[in-house]
Design a protein around this motif. Sequence first.
Motif, PDB file in Angstrom:
ATOM      1  N   ARG A 295      -1.753   9.590  -2.955  1.00  0.00           N
ATOM      2  CA  ARG A 295      -0.767  10.653  -2.661  1.00  0.00           C
ATOM      3  C   ARG A 295       0.617  10.379  -3.073  1.00  0.00           C
ATOM      4  O   ARG A 295       1.157   9.347  -3.054  1.00  0.00           O
ATOM      5  CB  ARG A 295      -0.575  10.638  -0.974  1.00  0.00           C
TER       6      ARG A 295
ATOM      7  N   LEU B 160      -1.510   0.186  -4.234  1.00  0.00           N
ATOM      8  CA  LEU B 160      -0.393   1.214  -3.698  1.00  0.00           C
ATOM      9  C   LEU B 160      -1.420   2.441  -3.884  1.00  0.00           C
ATOM     10  O   LEU B 160      -1.830   3.116  -4.676  1.00  0.00           O
ATOM     11  CB  LEU B 160       0.858   1.312  -4.739  1.00  0.00           C
ATOM     12  N   THR B 161      -1.243   3.082  -2.510  1.00  0.00           N
ATOM     13  CA  THR B 161      -1.931   4.395  -2.305  1.00  0.00           C
ATOM     14  C   THR B 161      -1.010   5.545  -2.062  1.00  0.00           C
ATOM     15  O   THR B 161      -1.288   6.753  -2.379  1.00  0.00           O
ATOM     16  CB  THR B 161      -2.729   4.145  -0.933  1.00  0.00           C
ATOM     17  N   THR B 162       0.085   5.274  -1.656  1.00  0.00           N
ATOM     18  CA  THR B 162       1.052   6.511  -1.158  1.00  0.00           C
ATOM     19  C   THR B 162       2.784   5.991  -1.504  1.00  0.00           C
ATOM     20  O   THR B 162       3.039   4.959  -1.460  1.00  0.00           O
ATOM     21  CB  THR B 162       1.181   6.574   0.101  1.00  0.00           C
TER      22      THR B 162
ATOM     23  N   THR C  38       6.279   7.641  -1.292  1.00  0.00           N
ATOM     24  CA  THR C  38       7.086   8.754  -0.566  1.00  0.00           C
ATOM     25  C   THR C  38       8.519   8.888  -1.313  1.00  0.00           C
ATOM     26  O   THR C  38       9.297   7.613  -1.193  1.00  0.00           O
ATOM     27  CB  THR C  38       7.095   8.631   0.809  1.00  0.00           C
TER      28      THR C  38
ATOM     29  N   ARG D 200       0.782  -1.196  -0.069  1.00  0.00           N
ATOM     30  CA  ARG D 200      -0.030  -0.061  -0.133  1.00  0.00           C
ATOM     31  C   ARG D 200       0.920   1.210  -0.062  1.00  0.00           C
ATOM     32  O   ARG D 200       0.290   2.198  -0.451  1.00  0.00           O
ATOM     33  CB  ARG D 200      -1.029  -0.069   1.266  1.00  0.00           C
ATOM     34  N   LYS D 201       2.007   1.046   0.516  1.00  0.00           N
ATOM     35  CA  LYS D 201       2.951   2.390   0.621  1.00  0.00           C
ATOM     36  C   LYS D 201       4.477   2.075   0.015  1.00  0.00           C
ATOM     37  O   LYS D 201       4.815   0.703   0.311  1.00  0.00           O
ATOM     38  CB  LYS D 201       3.083   2.895   2.058  1.00  0.00           C
TER      39      LYS D 201
ATOM     40  N   TYR E 167       8.225   3.645  -0.332  1.00  0.00           N
ATOM     41  CA  TYR E 167       9.188   4.661   0.453  1.00  0.00           C
ATOM     42  C   TYR E 167      10.506   4.566  -0.743  1.00  0.00           C
ATOM     43  O   TYR E 167      11.094   3.434  -0.591  1.00  0.00           O
ATOM     44  CB  TYR E 167       9.363   4.397   1.907  1.00  0.00           C
TER      45      TYR E 167
END
Length: 132
Positions: free
Chosen positions: A91, A56-58, A60, A23-24, A26
């Motif tokens: 995001r 995947l939502t974010t 970074t 989901r995230k 980095y």
Amino acid sequence: KTKMCLVVLKNTNFTLVPLTGLRKLYVQCMNTVRFSTVPSLSWILIMLSKTNSTHLTTVTFSIAYSDLKQRLNLEGLSVVLSHKRYSALQRVVFEVEARPEQLTGFENQLSTRLSFLVNKGVQIHAHTTSKS
């Protein structure tokens, strides 16, 4: 050597398919100012274009201000992350190694350069981390 690494990455079967619940993500980008020859940041686009994660939502990115402003292909990033394989993306966050005043107004530039994502409703956010 940088070009060799890019060729290897382009030719790999890199995939995040085993991580279907991811989901995230980095992405740590090293500060290229510290190198005598400036390494390419193309590996980021290559990696993301070979990734398939519909959950995947974010995403970074931890990146130096100069690299974000001059070396990261933001328009290419916008196109890659606009693909249907990133349909759940909400995001994109930039953790920028910079002084706060360097980012004043820069978020507007990011939104312009990442217009494909903004048009899909993806939020773009940038904030500073301590500059060493």
